[in-house]
Scaffold this motif. Structure first.
Motif, PDB file in Angstrom:
ATOM      1  N   MET A  46       0.829  -1.198   0.000  1.00 38.00           N
ATOM      2  CA  MET A  46       0.000   0.000   0.000  1.00 38.00           C
ATOM      3  C   MET A  46       0.872   1.260   0.000  1.00 38.00           C
ATOM      4  SD  MET A  46      -3.054  -1.060   2.657  1.00 38.00           S
ATOM      5  CE  MET A  46      -4.082   0.362   2.258  1.00 38.00           C
ATOM      6  N   LEU A  47       1.905   1.249   0.821  1.00 37.54           N
ATOM      7  CA  LEU A  47       2.803   2.408   0.895  1.00 37.54           C
ATOM      8  C   LEU A  47       3.578   2.605  -0.403  1.00 37.54           C
ATOM      9  CD1 LEU A  47       4.124   2.016   4.539  1.00 37.54           C
ATOM     10  CD2 LEU A  47       2.681   3.863   3.673  1.00 37.54           C
ATOM     11  N   LYS A  48       3.919   1.503  -1.041  1.00 31.90           N
ATOM     12  CA  LYS A  48       4.641   1.597  -2.317  1.00 31.90           C
ATOM     13  C   LYS A  48       3.766   2.249  -3.376  1.00 31.90           C
ATOM     14  CE  LYS A  48       7.391  -1.145  -5.566  1.00 31.90           C
ATOM     15  NZ  LYS A  48       7.908  -2.498  -5.896  1.00 31.90           N
ATOM     16  N   MET A  70      -6.304  13.341  -1.447  1.00 30.93           N
ATOM     17  CA  MET A  70      -6.721  12.145  -0.755  1.00 30.93           C
ATOM     18  C   MET A  70      -6.114  10.906  -1.389  1.00 30.93           C
ATOM     19  SD  MET A  70     -10.644  11.558  -2.226  1.00 30.93           S
ATOM     20  CE  MET A  70     -11.378  11.726  -0.658  1.00 30.93           C
ATOM     21  N   LYS A  71      -4.807  10.946  -1.641  1.00 29.36           N
ATOM     22  CA  LYS A  71      -4.174   9.808  -2.297  1.00 29.36           C
ATOM     23  C   LYS A  71      -4.123   8.575  -1.404  1.00 29.36           C
ATOM     24  CE  LYS A  71      -1.926  12.583  -5.769  1.00 29.36           C
ATOM     25  NZ  LYS A  71      -0.709  12.992  -6.487  1.00 29.36           N
ATOM     26  N   ALA A  72      -4.035   8.786  -0.097  1.00 26.71           N
ATOM     27  CA  ALA A  72      -4.103   7.627   0.807  1.00 26.71           C
ATOM     28  C   ALA A  72      -5.467   6.961   0.708  1.00 26.71           C
ATOM     29  CB  ALA A  72      -3.821   8.069   2.240  1.00 26.71           C
ATOM     30  N   SER A  73      -6.502   7.743   0.510  1.00 28.91           N
ATOM     31  CA  SER A  73      -7.848   7.179   0.369  1.00 28.91           C
ATOM     32  C   SER A  73      -7.993   6.391  -0.917  1.00 28.91           C
ATOM     33  CB  SER A  73      -8.894   8.300   0.408  1.00 28.91           C
ATOM     34  OG  SER A  73      -8.960   8.891   1.681  1.00 28.91           O
ATOM     35  N   SER A  86      -1.421  21.932   2.674  1.00 29.08           N
ATOM     36  CA  SER A  86      -0.240  22.681   3.109  1.00 29.08           C
ATOM     37  C   SER A  86       1.019  21.854   2.877  1.00 29.08           C
ATOM     38  CB  SER A  86      -0.341  23.054   4.589  1.00 29.08           C
ATOM     39  OG  SER A  86      -0.008  21.947   5.414  1.00 29.08           O
ATOM     40  N   ASP A  87       2.173  22.486   3.083  1.00 27.19           N
ATOM     41  CA  ASP A  87       3.432  21.752   2.909  1.00 27.19           C
ATOM     42  C   ASP A  87       3.746  20.856   4.097  1.00 27.19           C
ATOM     43  OD1 ASP A  87       4.064  23.650   4.803  1.00 27.19           O
ATOM     44  OD2 ASP A  87       5.701  24.565   3.669  1.00 27.19           O
ATOM     45  N   LYS A  88       2.856  20.832   5.076  1.00 27.00           N
ATOM     46  CA  LYS A  88       3.036  19.956   6.240  1.00 27.00           C
ATOM     47  C   LYS A  88       2.008  18.826   6.259  1.00 27.00           C
ATOM     48  CE  LYS A  88       5.120  23.503   9.226  1.00 27.00           C
ATOM     49  NZ  LYS A  88       5.282  24.503   8.168  1.00 27.00           N
ATOM     50  N   GLU A  89       1.342  18.612   5.154  1.00 27.37           N
ATOM     51  CA  GLU A  89       0.324  17.571   5.055  1.00 27.37           C
ATOM     52  C   GLU A  89       0.912  16.200   5.401  1.00 27.37           C
ATOM     53  OE1 GLU A  89      -2.816  15.867   1.670  1.00 27.37           O
ATOM     54  OE2 GLU A  89      -1.664  17.704   1.315  1.00 27.37           O
ATOM     55  N   TYR A  90       0.165  15.422   6.192  1.00 32.75           N
ATOM     56  CA  TYR A  90       0.703  14.128   6.616  1.00 32.75           C
ATOM     57  C   TYR A  90      -0.381  13.069   6.754  1.00 32.75           C
ATOM     58  CZ  TYR A  90      -1.169  15.061  11.291  1.00 32.75           C
ATOM     59  OH  TYR A  90      -2.015  15.315  12.348  1.00 32.75           O
ATOM     60  N   LEU A  91       0.059  11.831   6.719  1.00 30.01           N
ATOM     61  CA  LEU A  91      -0.767  10.649   6.955  1.00 30.01           C
ATOM     62  C   LEU A  91      -0.226   9.913   8.159  1.00 30.01           C
ATOM     63  CD1 LEU A  91      -2.504   8.020   6.145  1.00 30.01           C
ATOM     64  CD2 LEU A  91      -0.487   7.383   4.803  1.00 30.01           C
TER      65      LEU A  91
END
Length: 380
Positions: free
Chosen positions: A11-13, A108-111, A350-355
């Motif tokens: 998934m991370l790849k 929402m690329k993780a989604s 923002s430039d600090k966006e995180y998952l």
């Protein structure tokens, strides 16, 4: 259900590959590349892909299973981000201390990865629930879903449920209520003149826009959920010239459909006449998304999601937010809708966006179980 079947490494790849592709709303090439990558995975799972070609933005994708002609669950996710071309090269996908970073990683690329692997998981465990979905991946959500709204509303007809894959809130809450939103542009035309030699011959568009900004901000009623904000302005050619043009960009948020209608009327009234003689005003725009109100149907759907989460050891709570999403369209049609079903993260846009990496597989399992539970509800 076996969580071990959901492979976090894979998934991370895939997430890294998607994040490292620029896919801002107007970066058609990048968005279409995202669509091509995801389409290949869905075809492998046996889904049919219908491409809705667009000129200015990426092509929208409608994904269905040939054995799911009467699919009752609509899932919506978007492939576009807010970031300009070149951002991925400057700020590529990285991981540090349990978090993943990069443009669009949570919104929402993780989604996109979560949905794919949830449906793959259902197929692998032998559940036909993966066939009971009608999936839309649209390409213009970040700019109001202008070209995909009709597509979404057409797909929502006859559906029993709508699951919207915006990210979960930072505390893991899903979203059951959103404010409605609108965008307007005020363009003022005046008459230019030299401010030192003959200023009396000019008609300042900037001055006129200033009057309008004050009047528009007077429409704010935060206590009742009404927000009117002129967030961007343009105008003038030189400091020593009376401006002949000025533009104001207006963001509107409301809590009810009645407020939306009233505020739109008030904005039109404010812009119907000039305060500065000799200037002309052109108003464009409208209320783009209706409010998503937490009614009994949404409440009942949330209870199902909450119960599924409890079975998995996940404490699922709900909240409301002022941001807009495609959930507003399905909710306004009376379709029971839950938003924020994506992974957990923050600092979107923002430039600090995180998952939060741990939430990637957790929320994949939650989505898979919700789809299966809703499918079983339909067959009772």
């Amino acid at each position: 259900m076996n969580k071990d079947l959901i492979e976090e490494g894979k998934m991370l790849k895939l997430l890294e590959k998607l994040v490292n592709i620029d896919s801002g709303s107007y970066c058609k090439t990048g968005v279409d590349k995202i669509g091509e990558i995801l389409s290949a995975y869905y075809v492998e799972l046996g889904y049919d892909i219908q491409k809705c070609e667009q000129d200015a933005v990426g092509d929208h994708l409608i994904i269905t299973h040939p054995k799911g002609k009467q699919a009752s669950i609509l899932i919506i996710a978007h492939m576009d981000t807010v970031f300009e071309k070149g951002t991925a090269a400057i700020r590529p996908f990285t991981m540090k201390e349990g978090r993943a970073y990069g443009p669009g990683v949570i919104d929402m690329k993780a989604s996109l990865v979560t949905v794919l692997y949830a449906l793959r998981y259902l197929k692998e465990i032998g559940s036909n629930a993966y066939q009971n979905v009608h999936l839309i991946l649209n390409s213009d959500e970040e700019i109001g879903s202008v070209s995909s709204r009709k597509l979404i509303e057409e797909a929502a007809k006859g559906k029993s449920y709508a699951l919207i894959m915006e990210p979960a809130r930072r505390d893991g809450s899903v979203v059951t209520e959103r404010r409605g939103s609108g965008r307007f542009t005020i363009e003022v035309h005046g008459k230019a003149a030299h401010s030192g030699i003959e200023p009396e011959k000019g008609r300042s568009a900037i001055e006129e826009l200033a009057h309008k900004i004050v009047k528009l901000h007077d429409l704010n009623d935060h206590e009742h959920g009404i927000s009117v904000n002129v967030g961007m302005i343009e105008g003038g050619n030189a400091v020593n010239t009376v401006s002949d043009t000025a533009i104001g960009h207006v963001d509107v948020r409301v809590s009810t459909a009645e407020q939306a209608e009233e505020v739109e009327h008030q904005i039109e009234e404010v812009c119907s006449s000039s305060d500065v003689k000799g200037t002309e005003i052109e108003l464009t725009g409208d209320m783009r998304r209706p409010p998503m109100l937490k009614d009994k149907k949404i409440e009942a759907l949330f209870h199902i999601v909450r119960d599924v989460g409890a079975d998995l050891g996940i404490d699922v709570r709900d909240t409301k937010t002022g941001g807009g999403s495609d959930a507003s369209f399905t909710a306004a049609m009376g379709i029971p809708t839950i938003d924020g079903l994506g992974p957990i993260g923050g600092n979107a846009h923002s430039d600090k966006e995180y998952l939060e990496i741990a939430s990637l597989t957790e929320r994949t399992l939650l989505l898979a179980n919700v789809v299966e539970r809703l499918t079983s509800e339909e067959t009772k």
